[in-house]
Design a protein around this motif. Sequence first.
Motif, short mmCIF file in Angstrom:
data_model
loop_
_atom_site.label_atom_id
_atom_site.label_comp_id
_atom_site.label_asym_id
_atom_site.label_seq_id
_atom_site.Cartn_x
_atom_site.Cartn_y
_atom_site.Cartn_z
N ASN A 104 6.74 -16.01 -2.86
CA ASN A 104 6.63 -15.87 -4.31
C ASN A 104 8.02 -15.83 -4.97
N TYR A 138 3.42 -4.97 -0.47
CA TYR A 138 3.24 -6.08 0.46
C TYR A 138 1.77 -6.28 0.80
N GLY A 191 1.98 -9.99 4.22
CA GLY A 191 2.35 -9.61 2.86
C GLY A 191 3.84 -9.77 2.60
N TRP A 229 -0.48 -8.48 -1.32
CA TRP A 229 -0.38 -9.93 -1.19
C TRP A 229 -1.38 -10.48 -0.16
N HIS A 258 5.23 -12.30 -0.15
CA HIS A 258 6.10 -11.73 -1.18
C HIS A 258 7.36 -12.59 -1.33
#
Length: 167
Positions: free
Chosen positions: A157, A11, A150, A14, A154
Amino acid sequence: MTDFQKYIQRYLDWVPSGDWVKELQTSGEKTVALYSKLSEEQSHFAYAEGKWTLKELLLHISDTERIFQYRILAIGRGDKNELPGFDEELYASQSFANERHLDSLLEEYQLLRKSSQILLETMKTSALNTVGTANGNQISAETIGKLIIGHNLHHLNIIEERYLPNL
């Protein structure tokens, strides 16, 4: 590196370098922009059997942020109690996110993110550097703040890779 450190590093990787507190706003805006383009019908989509719908995923992000906020507050204020972990699958199964309107979930997310920003922007460096125990692991309030970002990025994404191409 411990298993916990490896787990959270996925995490933390990111989080852009630089002003990480500012990234709270940026990642929040990205999330709102993405979800604002979805119809109510699309928000019920899950890319595979047993995976969360987009609504459940948004509420998972909010639930996690809420828990992380408490951890930041407790650790930053010097609370020495060990803070519990949480079962994300249990929370999701009991969230009833799919029964809520997408606008309601987005409003909750935006309020939580604003609350996180205020909490982290107003904490002194000494409080952010304070280390406590959460889920059996030593962690600083600052690291938890970065995990909010993060974790969010994540999941954005995952949405872009697994959900959106199939809508």
